[in-house]
Design a protein around this motif. Structure first.
Motif, mmCIF file in Angstrom:
data_model
loop_
_atom_site.group_PDB
_atom_site.id
_atom_site.type_symbol
_atom_site.label_atom_id
_atom_site.label_comp_id
_atom_site.label_asym_id
_atom_site.label_seq_id
_atom_site.Cartn_x
_atom_site.Cartn_y
_atom_site.Cartn_z
ATOM 1 N N PRO A 16 0.824 -1.253 0.081
ATOM 2 C CA PRO A 16 -0.063 0.100 0.010
ATOM 3 C C PRO A 16 0.854 1.194 0.123
ATOM 4 O O PRO A 16 0.369 2.391 -0.437
ATOM 5 C CB PRO A 16 -0.987 -0.117 1.278
ATOM 6 C CG PRO A 16 -0.049 -1.171 2.119
ATOM 7 C CD PRO A 16 0.624 -2.195 1.044
ATOM 8 N N ASN A 17 2.081 1.350 0.738
ATOM 9 C CA ASN A 17 2.929 2.239 0.617
ATOM 10 C C ASN A 17 4.265 2.036 -0.006
ATOM 11 O O ASN A 17 5.314 1.643 0.851
ATOM 12 C CB ASN A 17 3.038 2.758 2.111
ATOM 13 C CG ASN A 17 3.813 4.200 2.151
ATOM 14 O OD1 ASN A 17 4.301 4.561 1.189
ATOM 15 N ND2 ASN A 17 4.359 4.332 3.480
ATOM 16 N N PRO A 18 4.445 2.043 -1.511
ATOM 17 C CA PRO A 18 5.779 1.747 -1.890
ATOM 18 C C PRO A 18 7.038 2.397 -1.542
ATOM 19 O O PRO A 18 7.971 2.124 -1.442
ATOM 20 C CB PRO A 18 5.762 1.650 -3.407
ATOM 21 C CG PRO A 18 4.487 2.523 -3.601
ATOM 22 C CD PRO A 18 3.476 2.577 -2.390
ATOM 23 N N SER A 19 6.718 3.783 -1.180
ATOM 24 C CA SER A 19 7.670 4.839 -0.845
ATOM 25 C C SER A 19 8.815 4.053 0.390
ATOM 26 O O SER A 19 10.041 4.362 0.569
ATOM 27 C CB SER A 19 7.338 5.965 -0.607
ATOM 28 O OG SER A 19 6.519 5.837 0.717
ATOM 29 N N MET A 20 8.242 3.278 1.299
ATOM 30 C CA MET A 20 8.857 2.838 2.270
ATOM 31 C C MET A 20 9.935 1.663 1.957
ATOM 32 O O MET A 20 11.011 1.620 2.286
ATOM 33 C CB MET A 20 8.065 2.157 3.536
ATOM 34 C CG MET A 20 8.750 1.622 4.552
ATOM 35 S SD MET A 20 7.919 0.453 5.789
ATOM 36 C CE MET A 20 7.294 -0.685 4.666
#
Length: 125
Positions: A16-20
């Motif tokens: 859900p949060n690929p930036s991490m």
């Protein structure tokens, strides 16, 4: 990284949060300068930065555990060393599940000191 682990672009749910995931891979890429033991795993994981999935993140966490419990693994250049030049090369012969391309690499040692290393996914099948 388990050499028998077959990561691909389609298994598992998208993060859900690929930036991490991207930040972790960026930091690991920087760490490969002094830790050649993680270079293959980081190279393999960086191929999934466009659409990272949950299994890819689990492998990143496993790699972070390895780094935490193996702090002495890195480049070390002792004062006493022989002048024997040794080189090793290897290829995995179409091991990428998605593209069927090979990854090849080499490393060069002067005595026990690692001088140079490189790995690359081949441009053609």
């Amino acid at each position: 990284m388990d050499p028998n682990l077959k990561l691909n672009l389609h298994d598992g749910d998208l993060l859900p949060n690929p930036s991490m995931y991207k930040r972790l891979i960026g930091r690991l890429l920087y760490l490969t300068i002094s830790r050649p033991d993680i270079t293959f795993a980081v190279n393999r994981l960086s191929q999934y930065m466009k659409a990272p999935r949950v299994p890819h993140l689990h492998v990143v966490y496993h790699l972070l555990q390895y780094i935490k419990f193996a702090p002495g693994q890195g480049l070390f250049f002792p004062a006493q060393n022989s002048l024997n030049l040794t080189a090793f090369v290897d290829a995995d012969w179409a091991n990428c599940v998605d593209t069927r391309r090979s990854t090849s690499g080499f490393c060069v040692f002067m005595g026990n000191n690692l001088l140079s290393w490189h790995s690359k996914k081949q441009p053609i099948v």
